[in-house]
Scaffold this motif. Structure first.
Motif, PDB file in Angstrom:
ATOM      1  N   UNK A   1       0.819  -1.211   0.000  1.00  0.00           N
ATOM      2  CA  UNK A   1       0.000   0.000   0.000  1.00  0.00           C
ATOM      3  C   UNK A   1       0.856   1.265   0.000  1.00  0.00           C
ATOM      4  N   UNK A   2       2.137   1.110   0.273  1.00  0.00           N
ATOM      5  CA  UNK A   2       3.077   2.229   0.274  1.00  0.00           C
ATOM      6  C   UNK A   2       4.233   1.875  -0.663  1.00  0.00           C
ATOM      7  N   UNK A   3       5.023   2.854  -1.086  1.00  0.00           N
ATOM      8  CA  UNK A   3       6.123   2.566  -2.025  1.00  0.00           C
ATOM      9  C   UNK A   3       7.139   1.599  -1.422  1.00  0.00           C
ATOM     10  N   UNK A   4       7.209   0.397  -1.972  1.00  0.00           N
ATOM     11  CA  UNK A   4       8.195  -0.575  -1.482  1.00  0.00           C
ATOM     12  C   UNK A   4       9.525  -0.385  -2.217  1.00  0.00           C
ATOM     13  N   UNK A   5      10.586  -1.070  -1.794  1.00  0.00           N
ATOM     14  CA  UNK A   5      11.899  -0.848  -2.422  1.00  0.00           C
ATOM     15  C   UNK A   5      11.912  -1.103  -3.924  1.00  0.00           C
ATOM     16  N   UNK A   6      11.170  -2.099  -4.398  1.00  0.00           N
ATOM     17  CA  UNK A   6      11.164  -2.386  -5.838  1.00  0.00           C
ATOM     18  C   UNK A   6      10.540  -1.236  -6.618  1.00  0.00           C
TER      19      UNK A   6
ATOM     20  N   UNK B   1      -2.785   3.905  -6.446  1.00  0.00           N
ATOM     21  CA  UNK B   1      -3.273   2.636  -5.902  1.00  0.00           C
ATOM     22  C   UNK B   1      -4.266   1.962  -6.840  1.00  0.00           C
ATOM     23  N   UNK B   2      -4.276   0.649  -6.788  1.00  0.00           N
ATOM     24  CA  UNK B   2      -5.276  -0.126  -7.516  1.00  0.00           C
ATOM     25  C   UNK B   2      -6.647   0.146  -6.906  1.00  0.00           C
ATOM     26  N   UNK B   3      -7.654   0.332  -7.756  1.00  0.00           N
ATOM     27  CA  UNK B   3      -8.978   0.719  -7.276  1.00  0.00           C
ATOM     28  C   UNK B   3      -9.600  -0.329  -6.362  1.00  0.00           C
ATOM     29  N   UNK B   4      -9.267  -1.600  -6.575  1.00  0.00           N
ATOM     30  CA  UNK B   4      -9.887  -2.665  -5.774  1.00  0.00           C
ATOM     31  C   UNK B   4      -9.052  -3.085  -4.571  1.00  0.00           C
ATOM     32  N   UNK B   5      -7.726  -3.130  -4.718  1.00  0.00           N
ATOM     33  CA  UNK B   5      -6.876  -3.629  -3.631  1.00  0.00           C
ATOM     34  C   UNK B   5      -6.179  -2.526  -2.843  1.00  0.00           C
ATOM     35  N   UNK B   6      -6.010  -1.366  -3.437  1.00  0.00           N
ATOM     36  CA  UNK B   6      -5.279  -0.288  -2.788  1.00  0.00           C
ATOM     37  C   UNK B   6      -3.781  -0.395  -2.914  1.00  0.00           C
ATOM     38  N   UNK B   7      -3.283  -1.498  -3.491  1.00  0.00           N
ATOM     39  CA  UNK B   7      -1.841  -1.664  -3.675  1.00  0.00           C
ATOM     40  C   UNK B   7      -1.334  -0.715  -4.747  1.00  0.00           C
ATOM     41  N   UNK B   8      -0.156  -0.163  -4.521  1.00  0.00           N
ATOM     42  CA  UNK B   8       0.396   0.810  -5.469  1.00  0.00           C
ATOM     43  C   UNK B   8       0.898   0.130  -6.735  1.00  0.00           C
ATOM     44  N   UNK B   9       0.847   0.875  -7.813  1.00  0.00           N
ATOM     45  CA  UNK B   9       1.428   0.444  -9.075  1.00  0.00           C
ATOM     46  C   UNK B   9       1.955   1.637  -9.826  1.00  0.00           C
TER      47      UNK B   9
END
Length: 588
Positions: free
Chosen positions: A325-330, A358-366
């Motif tokens: 959900x936040x900027x990870x190292x990758x 964030x992805x609209x369904x999961x909230x994970x960043x992309x």
């Protein structure tokens, strides 16, 4: 259904929330509900002078009220709420729904919300109460003269693609140019007052209501391209606020900003006079209209642009997702690599933009990137932007889920028009509420410390970094025209945004705005001597005149005083706005 006339003369159900003010002094504009508001007979005389019935704009959700028995087709409103074309065709709608709401000093609101279940009464909010549906210069002249003679709070609107809410105002009179749709292609164009040697080949004149989809179709039919804006459905106006604020484009690194491609404007000033401004006559006005801000000097009724030959291009598309959900190292590694190679991409001729959201369904960043290389080859693409794709694939190959490549595509496209229609389809999303911040980042700042730039940008919510500077943009004298001189050294136009749901309490909105302000302080610190793009920027700049206009601001103010000595045209944080109160109603 209630008569529209009753909503203006006298106070109707929707408008009572803004009436009852005391009479205005000569230093204040007249608003609906003030004793100075024109009478029905005065409006009737105006109606006789214009080609269409006077407008009685209503908030777009008004057909859904009263909730117990809707006055109109509420189903249509709900289905169309997020459609940018529907909103552009509605004189009372803005593309950002929050700008239809008025917030009082005690944090209560006047609004007409789509969600009738919230129990908020439907009132007029910041939607203008009446105005002119202009179809030609004569309509605009009649409207301007009426507004000036009655000292009305006046706004000018084309499509409502206005990220600062400058084309709407509570209790105001609107000049709606959306239906000024004339398009004229010129095999040869001679600006008014110019010698025959100044003839331009292959130009196009667009009325103030023409939108980019219409303009692109017109020039494509002639085998040409036009420096213009990008939005799903092409609903942004091509001859209104976009160009008056400067007009960035994915074609700007190849051909310059929109203002670098203008040959001529026509404008109606606050005394009703029609001006033609170009490099040969009314040159001061020509300077101001090329980036000195919309809704400030008069009502622009047409713009003539230089067009360019059509060309093939290479399109590059990269889409990634993460497990965080936040900027990870990758993600940080990938984004930093893009920032690092951005100057090289610019030198190679690339233009485009990247977003971290964030992805609209999961909230994970992309992270998603979309770039073009005009007249490029696959080999050139692989040698340049291929570095970014290689980094993404390497990170994805780790297999730990921290970053996954969803799309990685480098492909030839036969024309800009084909690319535009492929990546900006007719579907659109509009009608949301939020606020944004932005800053122009110079090339030298990016080259000097790409790690710091990346670390500053990537935490920003809803980040988009547009590589629309450099190239042809950088080769124009910073003081050749009114647009912010910071554009001439900028490589990236960085934007971030925060959104909120309809019905969010004002206190919660203010907290989100406070976060915008804090983030702007951090972003501005990267390049404190730079500036921001007037059309897409924070409304909370500590020194907006400097941020948006740089050292052109004094010249622009002098030009405004020449063509709008009565300050009929004043917009939020625009030239001359510092002489008015926060609502732009009374002079300070």
């Amino acid at each position: 259904m209630r008569s529209l006339r009753s909503l203006v003369f006298p106070c109707g159900l929707l408008l009572c929330a803004i009436s009852g003010a005391a009479g205005r002094t000569p230093q204040c504009r007249c608003l609906y509900g003030d004793p100075c508001w024109p009478s029905s007979s005065q409006f009737a005389r105006l109606a006789e002078q214009v080609s269409r019935p006077l407008l009685r704009p209503l908030p777009p959700a008004s057909p859904c009220y009263p909730a117990s028995g809707p006055s109109g087709n509420c189903d249509e409103v709900r289905q169309s709420w997020s459609n940018a074309s529907w909103r552009a065709n509605h004189p009372g709608a803005m593309q950002g729904a929050n700008f239809e709401t008025f917030v009082f000093q005690n944090d209560t609101i006047s609004a007409c919300l789509l969600n009738t279940g919230l129990g908020v009464p439907c009132t007029q909010g910041s939607v203008p109460v009446t105005g002119v549906d202009a179809r030609n210069d004569a309509d605009v002249q009649a409207a301007v003269k009426f507004a000036a003679s009655n000292n009305l709070r006046t706004v000018v609107k084309s499509t409502g693609h206005d990220l600062s809410g400058r084309s709407t105002a509570r209790g105001s009179f609107i000049i709606w140019t959306h239906n000024m749709k004339d398009i004229t292609f010129h095999d040869k164009f001679l600006p008014e007052g110019a010698p025959s040697s100044a003839t331009h080949d292959q130009a196009i004149t667009l009325g103030a209501g023409v939108q980019w989809q219409e303009a692109y179709e017109a020039v494509n039919a002639k085998g040409r391209v036009l420096v213009g804006g990008l939005s799903p459905g092409g609903t942004v106006g091509a001859a209104s606020g976009w160009i008056l604020g400067g007009g960035h484009s994915i074609l700007s690194p190849s051909f310059g900003l929109g203002v670098d491609n203008v040959l001529q404007f026509t404008m109606i000033s606050s005394n009703g006079r029609r001006y033609v401004a170009n490099a040969h006559q009314n040159t001061d006005l020509f300077f101001a209209l090329r980036g000195g801000g919309g809704g400030t000097y008069g009502v622009v009724t047409s713009v003539t642009y230089q067009t360019h030959p059509s060309f093939p291009l290479i399109a590059a598309v990269l889409s990634t997702s993460t497990d965080s959900l936040t900027p990870n190292p990758s993600l940080q590694t990938l984004f930093t690599e893009l920032v690092r190679i951005t100057p090289n991409l610019s030198d190679a001729g690339w233009a485009g933009f990247v977003s971290v959201a964030p992805d609209a369904s999961t909230g994970a960043l992309g992270m998603s990137a979309l770039y073009i290389l005009p007249n490029g080859t696959a080999g050139q693409a692989n040698d340049t932007i291929g570095q970014l794709f290689n980094t993404a694939q390497t990170l994805s190959a780790a297999g730990d889920g921290s970053l996954t490549v969803q799309t990685a595509l480098i492909t030839p496209v036969d024309s800009f028009f084909t690319w535009y229609n492929t990546f900006f389809p007719q579907t659109s999303t509009s009608g949301t509420s939020g606020a944004l911040g932005s800053w122009l980042l110079p090339r030298d700042v990016i080259e000097r410390d790409p790690d710091r730039v990346a670390q500053t940008l990537i935490p920003l919510t809803g980040l988009t970094a547009l590589m629309v500077g450099g190239g042809a943009v950088s080769r124009v004298d910073p003081h050749a025209m009114g647009v912010n001189p910071a554009w001439r050294t900028a490589l990236l136009h960085t934007i971030f945004a925060t959104m909120w749901a309809e019905g969010t309490p004002v206190s919660a909105m203010n907290q989100l705005v406070d976060q915008i302000k804090q983030n702007m302080t951090t972003l501005r610190a990267l390049a404190p001597d730079s500036g921001a793009y007037f059309n897409e920027a924070s409304l909370f700049e500590p020194d907006p005149q400097r941020a948006f206009f740089g050292d052109n601001r004094d010249t622009l103010k002098a030009i405004k005083q020449t063509y709008d000595s009565i300050d009929l045209f004043v917009v939020k944080e625009g030239i001359g706005s510092d002489d008015w109160d926060a609502d732009l109603v009374c002079k300070t």
